[in-house]
Design an enzyme around this catalytic site. Structure first.
Site, PDB file in Angstrom:
ATOM      1  N   GLY A   1       0.828  -1.205   0.000  1.00  0.00           N
ATOM      2  CA  GLY A   1       0.000   0.000   0.000  1.00  0.00           C
ATOM      3  C   GLY A   1       0.858   1.248   0.000  1.00  0.00           C
ATOM      4  O   GLY A   1       1.833   1.361  -0.737  1.00  0.00           O
ATOM      5  N   GLY A   2       0.473   2.192   0.850  1.00  0.00           N
ATOM      6  CA  GLY A   2       1.193   3.463   0.928  1.00  0.00           C
ATOM      7  C   GLY A   2       2.648   3.283   1.284  1.00  0.00           C
ATOM      8  O   GLY A   2       3.490   4.124   0.943  1.00  0.00           O
TER       9      GLY A   2
ATOM     10  N   GLY B   1      19.792   9.380 -33.670  1.00  0.00           N
ATOM     11  CA  GLY B   1      19.355  10.220 -32.552  1.00  0.00           C
ATOM     12  C   GLY B   1      20.066   9.842 -31.265  1.00  0.00           C
ATOM     13  O   GLY B   1      20.303  10.681 -30.394  1.00  0.00           O
ATOM     14  N   ALA B   2      20.439   8.563 -31.172  1.00  0.00           N
ATOM     15  CA  ALA B   2      21.110   8.103 -29.952  1.00  0.00           C
ATOM     16  C   ALA B   2      22.452   8.809 -29.772  1.00  0.00           C
ATOM     17  O   ALA B   2      22.905   9.033 -28.650  1.00  0.00           O
ATOM     18  CB  ALA B   2      21.280   6.598 -29.989  1.00  0.00           C
TER      19      ALA B   2
HETATM   20  C1  HXC Z   1      -1.975  -2.990  12.644  1.00  0.00           C
HETATM   21  C2  HXC Z   1      -0.782  -4.848  12.026  1.00  0.00           C
HETATM   22  C3  HXC Z   1      -0.751  -4.409  10.695  1.00  0.00           C
HETATM   23  C4  HXC Z   1      -1.388  -3.171  10.387  1.00  0.00           C
HETATM   24  C5  HXC Z   1       0.288  -6.279  10.820  1.00  0.00           C
HETATM   25  N1  HXC Z   1      -0.136  -6.017  12.054  1.00  0.00           N
HETATM   26  N2  HXC Z   1      -0.087  -5.325   9.967  1.00  0.00           N
HETATM   27  N3  HXC Z   1      -1.385  -4.141  12.991  1.00  0.00           N
HETATM   28  N4  HXC Z   1      -1.987  -2.499  11.393  1.00  0.00           N
HETATM   29  N5  HXC Z   1      -1.373  -2.687   9.170  1.00  0.00           N
HETATM   30  C6  HXC Z   1       0.108  -6.801  13.252  1.00  0.00           C
HETATM   31  C7  HXC Z   1      -0.626  -8.123  13.280  1.00  0.00           C
HETATM   32  O1  HXC Z   1      -1.907  -7.937  13.789  1.00  0.00           O
HETATM   33  C8  HXC Z   1       0.266  -8.929  14.203  1.00  0.00           C
HETATM   34  O2  HXC Z   1       0.022  -8.555  15.525  1.00  0.00           O
HETATM   35  C9  HXC Z   1       1.652  -8.448  13.872  1.00  0.00           C
HETATM   36  O3  HXC Z   1       1.472  -7.162  13.266  1.00  0.00           O
HETATM   37  C10 HXC Z   1       2.374  -9.337  12.912  1.00  0.00           C
HETATM   38  O4  HXC Z   1       1.524  -9.585  11.807  1.00  0.00           O
HETATM   39  P1  HXC Z   1       1.330 -11.047  11.200  1.00  0.00           P
HETATM   40  O5  HXC Z   1       0.208 -10.979  10.265  1.00  0.00           O
HETATM   41  O6  HXC Z   1       1.280 -12.041  12.301  1.00  0.00           O
HETATM   42  O7  HXC Z   1       2.701 -11.244  10.431  1.00  0.00           O
HETATM   43  P2  HXC Z   1       2.980 -11.939   9.045  1.00  0.00           P
HETATM   44  O8  HXC Z   1       2.276 -13.255   8.977  1.00  0.00           O
HETATM   45  O9  HXC Z   1       4.459 -11.927   8.890  1.00  0.00           O
HETATM   46  O10 HXC Z   1       2.330 -10.990   7.939  1.00  0.00           O
HETATM   47  C11 HXC Z   1       2.753  -9.688   7.755  1.00  0.00           C
HETATM   48  C12 HXC Z   1       1.821  -8.902   6.815  1.00  0.00           C
HETATM   49  C13 HXC Z   1       0.358  -9.011   7.314  1.00  0.00           C
HETATM   50  C14 HXC Z   1       1.959  -9.463   5.391  1.00  0.00           C
HETATM   51  C15 HXC Z   1       2.323  -7.456   6.816  1.00  0.00           C
HETATM   52  O11 HXC Z   1       0.353  -8.719   8.708  1.00  0.00           O
HETATM   53  C16 HXC Z   1      -0.545  -8.078   6.615  1.00  0.00           C
HETATM   54  O12 HXC Z   1      -0.989  -8.371   5.504  1.00  0.00           O
HETATM   55  N6  HXC Z   1      -0.881  -6.937   7.257  1.00  0.00           N
HETATM   56  C17 HXC Z   1      -1.805  -5.994   6.716  1.00  0.00           C
HETATM   57  C18 HXC Z   1      -1.187  -5.235   5.576  1.00  0.00           C
HETATM   58  C19 HXC Z   1      -2.063  -4.115   5.079  1.00  0.00           C
HETATM   59  O13 HXC Z   1      -3.062  -4.393   4.381  1.00  0.00           O
HETATM   60  N7  HXC Z   1      -1.766  -2.872   5.490  1.00  0.00           N
HETATM   61  C20 HXC Z   1      -2.492  -1.750   5.117  1.00  0.00           C
HETATM   62  C21 HXC Z   1      -1.865  -1.280   3.787  1.00  0.00           C
HETATM   63  S1  HXC Z   1      -2.729   0.087   3.162  1.00  0.00           S
HETATM   64  P3  HXC Z   1       0.328  -9.521  16.764  1.00  0.00           P
HETATM   65  O14 HXC Z   1      -0.259  -8.823  17.926  1.00  0.00           O
HETATM   66  O15 HXC Z   1      -0.305 -10.831  16.443  1.00  0.00           O
HETATM   67  O16 HXC Z   1       1.818  -9.624  16.847  1.00  0.00           O
HETATM   68  C22 HXC Z   1      -1.769   1.354   3.557  1.00  0.00           C
HETATM   69  C23 HXC Z   1      -2.385   2.628   3.175  1.00  0.00           C
HETATM   70  C24 HXC Z   1      -1.398   3.738   3.131  1.00  0.00           C
HETATM   71  O17 HXC Z   1      -0.716   1.244   4.082  1.00  0.00           O
HETATM   72  C25 HXC Z   1      -1.913   4.710   2.138  1.00  0.00           C
HETATM   73  C26 HXC Z   1      -1.054   5.878   1.962  1.00  0.00           C
HETATM   74  C27 HXC Z   1      -1.344   6.530   0.667  1.00  0.00           C
END
Ligand code: HXC
Length: 513
Positions: A168-169, A403-404
């Site tokens: 994402g961001g 041109g290159a």
């Molecule tokens: C809050 C989060 C989090 C998030 C992970 N965690 N991502 N908490 N916000 N975005 C937490 C989990 O709940 C977990 O907590 C710990 O971090 C580890 O995550 P796991 O899933 O257990 O780890 P893993 O299996 O290694 O997977 C990692 C991951 C997955 C691929 C990053 O967690 C994931 O898909 N997260 C969401 C990604 C996402 O969609 N983010 C938003 C993107 S949009 P615990 O307590 O169990 O340790 C964005 C918008 C920005 O960023 C826009 C700007 C323009």
């Protein structure tokens, strides 16, 4: 508990991040922790942390019960080889390194300090993106960072090190910085991950194939350097910054110590094949001209038909751009033009002189390239060279066609010195193609026998397949022997040391994006 002991306890607690179990998990995955990474990146004991007790203020979705001092990012300053560096390192053990309002504010604070004090910023990214529980404030936090990345662009070098998932961001801050490092098999960058891809396009793809280090190194060109593990990656970052100035008002460091193996002056004589259609590796030319072992290739596995990277000549940093005859005959296509242009602009922004080795048969023809906009993308490279005010020298080793020729740092677009080897061919096109066009009618009507046509081809080659027509016109400044190249470049860049060229007053140009 006395107050000093209390402080020490608080520090220990902050240093534990998300706790021992999560640190162990991080290690099991082959990843270092945020603090271990900073320790390896910076000089020993040089790190000074800022904001280790900062906490988030959210209460939604049980966050009030998940408070970690530092809030998932370690920020501060230190040195690399004695020079000031600002750094942030996201801590995946704290809520997945996710970016909250306060986490973003800590990063912004470091960015502001880096800008005010004119020193590079290195961001180590290991984060699940926007902290989902915080909603829009975390999105706004990302925007605060993007804004600062853009303002800092061209003022201080910015490096992004991707050491975990980046979705994402989270990919757009790195994309706004100058160089991206990735680690194979533990770091990913994508706008949306494999699950969303499956839902939207029905494609099944792994994280590694979609946005792993190799995919971005070879296919998209999004990253610039890859490493096999965290330790190797951080070593590479430490090395790269030695080529950069601290900011756009300074020159890169100039180590007085360098080595040059004199045997290379003999080797360089024998790199070009006798037959001008046989490829050779332009990196051999580069290596045999610059200081020993000083070449650092950027985007090595992307658009291999152009080679770009940093090198040193008697210790001074140079930005090197070279057509690569060993890949697609060194032709310029969309990817090569984009890769070259971005590199030229980094060097120009940071006062790094440009050295071009030219052996280019032209732009790549065809519908694929035309429909995807080779005109616009090729113009990027042209624009980047024409706009550059740093010292610029070109050496034509073999082909400089069409041109290159103009695009590859010709004198007419502002290069300071252009040299050619005796093997150079400077013409609108190769002799065969030229004869086919000039005598198109005669060939079609078969009114000209084949040997006559071959004669015309030879005539064209005789006239243009050499550097002397260009030298007669002063389009190139001298014809030099391969073994003279290093000495000529040393003298040339010394002569240009005080070059001062100012672009016309403007808000900013409009590079064909
Ligand atoms: C809050 C989060 C989090 C998030 C992970 N965690 N991502 N908490 N916000 N975005 C937490 C989990 O709940 C977990 O907590 C710990 O971090 C580890 O995550 P796991 O899933 O257990 O780890 P893993 O299996 O290694 O997977 C990692 C991951 C997955 C691929 C990053 O967690 C994931 O898909 N997260 C969401 C990604 C996402 O969609 N983010 C938003 C993107 S949009 P615990 O307590 O169990 O340790 C964005 C918008 C920005 O960023 C826009 C700007 C323009």
């Amino acid at each position: 508990m006395d107050k000093n002991t209390d402080l020490k306890k608080r520090r220990e607690n902050s240093h534990l991040g998300g706790g021992k179990a999560r640190i162990d998990k991080q290690h099991e995955q082959g990843k270092l922790t945020a603090r271990e990474r900073i320790t390896l990146l910076l000089d020993e004991n040089s790190f000074h942390e800022i904001g280790q007790f900062v906490e988030h203020r959210s209460t939604a979705f049980g966050l009030d019960k998940q408070v970690f001092p530092g809030d998932g990012v370690v920020t501060g300053f230190g040195t690399i080889h004695g020079r000031l560096i600002y750094v942030f390192s996201q801590d995946f053990t704290v809520l997945g390194g996710s970016l909250s309002e306060t986490h973003a504010a800590k990063i912004c604070r470091i960015m502001d300090l880096a800008m005010k004090n004119g020193a590079p910023l290195i961001g180590i990214n290991d984060s699940g993106g926007a902290r989902i529980q915080e909603g829009v404030v975390s999105l706004a936090g990302y925007a605060d960072i993007f804004y600062r990345n853009t303002r800092a662009s061209g003022v201080i070098p910015q490096i992004s090190v991707i050491m975990g998932p980046c979705a994402g961001g989270a990919v757009y801050s790195p994309a706004l910085t100058d160089f991206i490092f990735m680690v194979e098999e533990t770091s990913y960058m994508f706008v949306t991950g494999p699950n969303v891809v499956k839902t939207v396009t029905h494609e099944s793809v792994t994280s590694e194939d979609l946005g792993g280090a190799k995919a971005h190194a070879e296919k998209s060109g999004v990253n610039h350097f890859i490493a096999t593990n965290d330790v190797e990656c951080l070593k590479k970052v430490r090395d790269l910054v030695t080529y950069f100035p601290q900011n756009s008002n300074e020159l890169a460091p100039h180590p007085k110590q360098f080595s040059f193996n004199k045997a290379k002056l003999e080797t360089i004589k024998h790199i070009l094949p006798e037959n001008n259609s046989i490829p050779y590796d332009i990196r051999k030319v580069v290596d045999n001209v610059i200081d020993d072992a000083s070449f650092r290739e950027v985007q090595e596995d992307f658009a291999k038909n152009i080679v770009v990277g940093f090198g040193r000549l008697e210790g001074r940093t140079l930005g090197i751009i070279a057509n690569q005859p060993a890949a697609m005959a060194g032709v310029l296509d969309i990817d090569a033009s984009r890769k070259g242009a971005r590199f030229v602009r980094f060097c120009d922004a940071f006062n790094i002189p440009l050295l071009v080795f030219e052996d280019v048969p032209g732009f790549l023809p065809g519908t694929d390239q035309e429909w995807r906009g080779i005109i616009t993308h090729g113009a990027k490279l042209l624009y980047a060279f024409a706009e550059a005010t740093v010292p610029r020298i070109t050496v034509i080793t073999r082909k400089a066609y069409g041109g290159a020729f103009d695009v590859m740092n010709s004198k007419n677009i502002g290069a300071d010195l252009n040299y050619a080897w005796p093997t150079a061919e400077i013409a609108v096109m190769g002799a065969k193609g030229a004869a086919e066009i000039i005598f198109k009618r005669e060939i079609a009507s078969a009114s000209i026998p084949e040997e006559k046509w071959k004669e015309k081809e030879a005539e064209y080659a005789e006239l243009f397949a050499n550097p002397y027509r260009a030298a007669e016109r002063g389009i190139i400044d001298d014809v030099i022997l391969p073994e003279e190249t290093r000495a000529k470049l040393i003298a040339g860049f010394k002569m240009l040391e005080n070059k001062a060229e100012v672009l016309p007053q403007k808000k900013h140009g409009n590079i064909p994006l």
